[in-house]
Design a protein around this motif. Structure first.
Motif, PDB file in Angstrom:
ATOM      1  N   UNK A 180      48.716  28.633  47.369  1.00 43.89           N
ATOM      2  CA  UNK A 180      47.700  27.993  46.535  1.00 43.89           C
ATOM      3  C   UNK A 180      46.886  26.983  47.339  1.00 43.89           C
ATOM      4  N   UNK A 181      47.565  26.255  48.233  1.00 41.59           N
ATOM      5  CA  UNK A 181      46.844  25.301  49.079  1.00 41.59           C
ATOM      6  C   UNK A 181      45.872  26.023  50.008  1.00 41.59           C
ATOM      7  N   UNK A 182      46.278  27.188  50.530  1.00 44.46           N
ATOM      8  CA  UNK A 182      45.397  27.956  51.414  1.00 44.46           C
ATOM      9  C   UNK A 182      44.150  28.425  50.675  1.00 44.46           C
ATOM     10  N   UNK A 183      44.289  28.736  49.383  1.00 41.85           N
ATOM     11  CA  UNK A 183      43.128  29.118  48.577  1.00 41.85           C
ATOM     12  C   UNK A 183      42.108  27.991  48.475  1.00 41.85           C
ATOM     13  N   UNK A 199      37.360  50.881  48.842  1.00 50.34           N
ATOM     14  CA  UNK A 199      37.637  49.456  48.640  1.00 50.34           C
ATOM     15  C   UNK A 199      37.117  49.143  47.237  1.00 50.34           C
ATOM     16  N   UNK A 200      37.991  49.250  46.249  1.00 52.57           N
ATOM     17  CA  UNK A 200      37.563  49.344  44.854  1.00 52.57           C
ATOM     18  C   UNK A 200      37.158  47.987  44.280  1.00 52.57           C
ATOM     19  N   UNK A 201      36.291  47.992  43.268  1.00 53.31           N
ATOM     20  CA  UNK A 201      35.997  46.751  42.533  1.00 53.31           C
ATOM     21  C   UNK A 201      37.282  46.178  41.938  1.00 53.31           C
ATOM     22  N   UNK A 202      37.391  44.852  41.945  1.00 53.82           N
ATOM     23  CA  UNK A 202      38.631  44.224  41.498  1.00 53.82           C
ATOM     24  C   UNK A 202      38.345  42.810  41.014  1.00 53.82           C
ATOM     25  N   UNK A 203      39.401  42.102  40.683  1.00 56.16           N
ATOM     26  CA  UNK A 203      39.284  40.726  40.175  1.00 56.16           C
ATOM     27  C   UNK A 203      38.840  39.745  41.243  1.00 56.16           C
ATOM     28  N   UNK A 204      39.007  40.094  42.522  1.00 59.38           N
ATOM     29  CA  UNK A 204      38.627  39.185  43.604  1.00 59.38           C
ATOM     30  C   UNK A 204      39.586  38.031  43.813  1.00 59.38           C
ATOM     31  N   UNK A 205      40.804  38.130  43.293  1.00 62.82           N
ATOM     32  CA  UNK A 205      41.756  37.025  43.441  1.00 62.82           C
ATOM     33  C   UNK A 205      42.204  36.830  44.884  1.00 62.82           C
ATOM     34  N   UNK A 206      41.898  37.774  45.751  1.00 66.07           N
ATOM     35  CA  UNK A 206      42.242  37.614  47.157  1.00 66.07           C
ATOM     36  C   UNK A 206      41.217  36.855  47.958  1.00 66.07           C
ATOM     37  N   UNK A 207      40.074  36.547  47.341  1.00 66.59           N
ATOM     38  CA  UNK A 207      38.990  35.861  48.065  1.00 66.59           C
ATOM     39  C   UNK A 207      38.620  34.547  47.400  1.00 66.59           C
ATOM     40  N   UNK A 220      42.537  41.874  46.344  1.00 68.94           N
ATOM     41  CA  UNK A 220      43.342  41.227  45.310  1.00 68.94           C
ATOM     42  C   UNK A 220      44.799  41.479  45.626  1.00 68.94           C
ATOM     43  N   UNK A 221      45.655  40.473  45.468  1.00 66.56           N
ATOM     44  CA  UNK A 221      47.090  40.709  45.629  1.00 66.56           C
ATOM     45  C   UNK A 221      47.782  41.004  44.300  1.00 66.56           C
ATOM     46  N   UNK A 222      47.021  41.064  43.198  1.00 58.85           N
ATOM     47  CA  UNK A 222      47.625  41.292  41.889  1.00 58.85           C
ATOM     48  C   UNK A 222      48.290  42.669  41.880  1.00 58.85           C
ATOM     49  N   UNK A 223      49.546  42.727  41.497  1.00 62.63           N
ATOM     50  CA  UNK A 223      50.286  43.986  41.538  1.00 62.63           C
ATOM     51  C   UNK A 223      49.633  45.067  40.693  1.00 62.63           C
ATOM     52  N   UNK A 234      46.392  34.649  52.700  1.00 58.57           N
ATOM     53  CA  UNK A 234      45.695  33.530  53.357  1.00 58.57           C
ATOM     54  C   UNK A 234      46.638  32.579  54.080  1.00 58.57           C
ATOM     55  N   UNK A 235      47.791  32.270  53.476  1.00 59.80           N
ATOM     56  CA  UNK A 235      48.673  31.262  54.070  1.00 59.80           C
ATOM     57  C   UNK A 235      49.506  31.825  55.208  1.00 59.80           C
ATOM     58  N   UNK A 236      49.691  33.146  55.265  1.00 58.49           N
ATOM     59  CA  UNK A 236      50.480  33.755  56.337  1.00 58.49           C
ATOM     60  C   UNK A 236      49.617  34.308  57.458  1.00 58.49           C
ATOM     61  N   UNK A 237      48.449  34.855  57.107  1.00 58.36           N
ATOM     62  CA  UNK A 237      47.633  35.569  58.086  1.00 58.36           C
ATOM     63  C   UNK A 237      46.268  34.939  58.315  1.00 58.36           C
ATOM     64  N   UNK A 238      45.892  33.952  57.503  1.00 59.91           N
ATOM     65  CA  UNK A 238      44.585  33.322  57.671  1.00 59.91           C
ATOM     66  C   UNK A 238      43.432  34.215  57.267  1.00 59.91           C
ATOM     67  N   UNK A 239      43.710  35.246  56.460  1.00 57.78           N
ATOM     68  CA  UNK A 239      42.692  36.190  56.018  1.00 57.78           C
ATOM     69  C   UNK A 239      42.583  36.138  54.499  1.00 57.78           C
ATOM     70  N   UNK A 240      41.582  36.847  53.959  1.00 56.06           N
ATOM     71  CA  UNK A 240      41.593  37.101  52.527  1.00 56.06           C
ATOM     72  C   UNK A 240      42.826  37.948  52.201  1.00 56.06           C
ATOM     73  N   UNK A 241      43.228  37.937  50.933  1.00 54.10           N
ATOM     74  CA  UNK A 241      44.439  38.658  50.525  1.00 54.10           C
ATOM     75  C   UNK A 241      44.103  40.123  50.276  1.00 54.10           C
ATOM     76  N   UNK A 242      43.841  40.850  51.368  1.00 52.75           N
ATOM     77  CA  UNK A 242      43.509  42.270  51.298  1.00 52.75           C
ATOM     78  C   UNK A 242      44.778  43.111  51.157  1.00 52.75           C
TER      79      UNK A 242
END
Length: 479
Positions: free
Chosen positions: A204-207, A363-371, A417-420, A462-470
């Motif tokens: 959450x802090x990385x976000x 790369x499908x449309x999604x909620x964008x919770x990874x960005x 998005x990382x949402x399952x 983001x917190x492990x790899x420094x990337x968006x949550x792809x």
């Protein structure tokens, strides 16, 4: 006998003074709230307009940008603090007033601006955009907020962790409660050994951190070394995982890089680069001549795929359903030396014959919770039902991609998005009952990247790899 004391002369009315950076920030926030505008789209146009005025400098633009993104990221926490300082529900506060207070709270609690200066400047902004009457209310609230720092306020307004862990973290790290719950669930699946309070807090802090600008060197057209050589040494560093990535440190400007200006390189998160590179590296059986990016807008992955395809003599078809996004794809691909075509087509109603392609990416449309680092307003705009609403489209696009792939070819399903419910569940639902597909372990195709879980699909963080949550799943269609 003396007469009444003479009345003191009334103080002359002083016209409020406009601060251009704060006015830009306020205007951007109102556009986000009123018109559902995206900050990354509306803010550049506001800054270009402001830069035409004499005296608006680069530091003003940087300050306005910090105000907008910092306020949007921390709005949940600031709302809780503002709510503790007023005698009415936030829903009863004029949205214009609330935006001014949120900007002021960020200056007090999220920047190094001295408290007296933050209060004074916020009240002055209120006088300009709200009038003297409501500026007095803003002044009173700002003075209350200024009595404590952010950590002290959060200890006071966040519910105890032991009573409601998700609500506690939601206030502490400025995320909606349902997003905290969804991210925690996903982290528990992908990183079961590291999914406690500390790991969730780090995510959450990385976000809430401002992401570095990352460049991508398009193979055969530029190199990461060329990009770094075109910048002062202190303004760039090599990417962490992608061989095509260069990260800009504070102050680095992609506009001054010749390869970017010439479209031989671009701006692209390292997670997106890894997804495209992994699809290109996955082994196929037989020919490798025709690739498809089935959801190509706005064109970042398509441009990297086109460059990789050109090196092998393959061609890329970049398909996008929305004409304005297809135009962005064409712009991103302009100048590519290989063979490519950009088409406007609905991926659910394909413009190609089944089994036409050797490699397909959706790369499908999604909620964008990874960005959420890049689009912080998305966390307040999305609702849990949005995730469910995306599901049929995501499944349909993956099924269409599978049909477009020839036997022996490879399909990549990706989403930011990382949402399952948008990642592994979609793939498993589509694969259920089918015998013509098999997973490809994606982890070896992201060499050097740690903490990718047990596979065969991968989730970046983001917190492990420094990337968006792809997220990426690779599938081979059996011969």
């Amino acid at each position: 006998m003396t007469g009444p004391a003479p009345k003191s002369a009334p103080r002359p009315h002083r016209r409020p003074k406009k601060d251009p950076a704060r006015m830009v920030a306020f205007t951007a926030l109102r556009a986000v709230d009123e018109r559902d505008a995206y900050a990354n789209l509306i803010l550049p146009s506001l800054l270009r307009k402001a830069e035409k005025n004499e005296g608006f400098e680069r530091r003003d633009a940087a300050f306005a940008t910090e105000l907008v993104y910092g306020t949007l990221r921390m709005r949940g926490s600031y709302d809780a603090i503002i709510g503790a300082c007023i005698d009415r529900p936030l829903s009863k506060v004029d949205p214009n007033v609330l935006d001014v207070l949120s900007l002021g709270a960020h200056q007090l609690l999220g920047t190094r601006i001295p408290p007296h200066a933050a209060v004074s400047a916020t009240v002055e902004l209120a006088r300009v955009v709200l009038g003297d009457g409501r500026a007095k209310f803003v002044n009173a609230v700002m003075r209350k907020i200024s009595t404590q720092d952010l950590d002290t306020w959060l200890e006071q307004v966040a519910p105890p962790y032991e009573e409601d862990a998700e609500d506690h973290l939601a206030v502490l790290y400025s995320h909606p409660r349902w997003v905290v719950a969804a991210l925690w669930d996903s982290l528990g699946v992908w990183q079961p050994q590291h999914c406690g309070r500390t790991a969730v807090s780090e995510l959450l802090a990385a976000d809430n951190e401002r992401p570095a600008v990352t460049l991508v060197a398009r193979p055969g057209r530029s190199t990461a070394a060329e990009l770094r050589d075109s910048l002062p040494a202190e303004e760039s560093e090599a990417g962490r995982w992608s061989p095509y990535a260069v990260r800009l440190v504070e102050g680095g400007d992609p506009a001054v890089v010749p390869a970017v200006a010439e479209n031989r390189a671009g701006v692209q998160d390292e997670g997106s680069q890894l997804v495209a590179a992994a699809l290109a590296a996955a082994p196929v059986e037989g020919r490798d001549e025709l690739w498809l990016d089935g959801c190509a807008g706005p064109g970042g992955k398509a441009a990297l795929l086109a460059a990789l395809a050109a090196q092998r003599g393959a061609a890329l078809v970049a398909s996008e359903s929305q004409p304005h996004r297809a135009a962005l794809v064409a712009k991103a691909l302009h100048g590519n030396p290989g063979r490519y075509a950009v088409i406007t087509a609905d991926g659910l109603r394909p413009a190609w014959r089944p089994g036409s392609f050797d490699r397909v990416l959706v790369d499908v449309p999604c909620s964008g919770l990874g960005a959420l680092r890049r689009r912080p307003e998305s966390r307040w705009r999305r609702r849990p039902e949005d995730v469910a609403n995306f599901g049929p489209l995501q499944r349909g696009l993956l099924e269409s991609a599978i049909e477009a792939t020839r036997p022996g070819g490879v399909v990549g399903y990706a989403t930011c998005s990382p949402h399952l419910a948008e990642t592994r569940v979609v793939v498993q639902d589509v694969l259920r009952g089918r015998s013509d597909l098999e997973y490809i372990d994606a982890r070896p195709l992201l060499p050097g990247v740690p903490d990718l879980g047990e596979g065969p699909d991968v989730q970046l963080w983001p917190h492990l790899h420094g990337t968006d949550a792809m997220y990426l799943a690779l599938l081979r269609k059996k011969s």
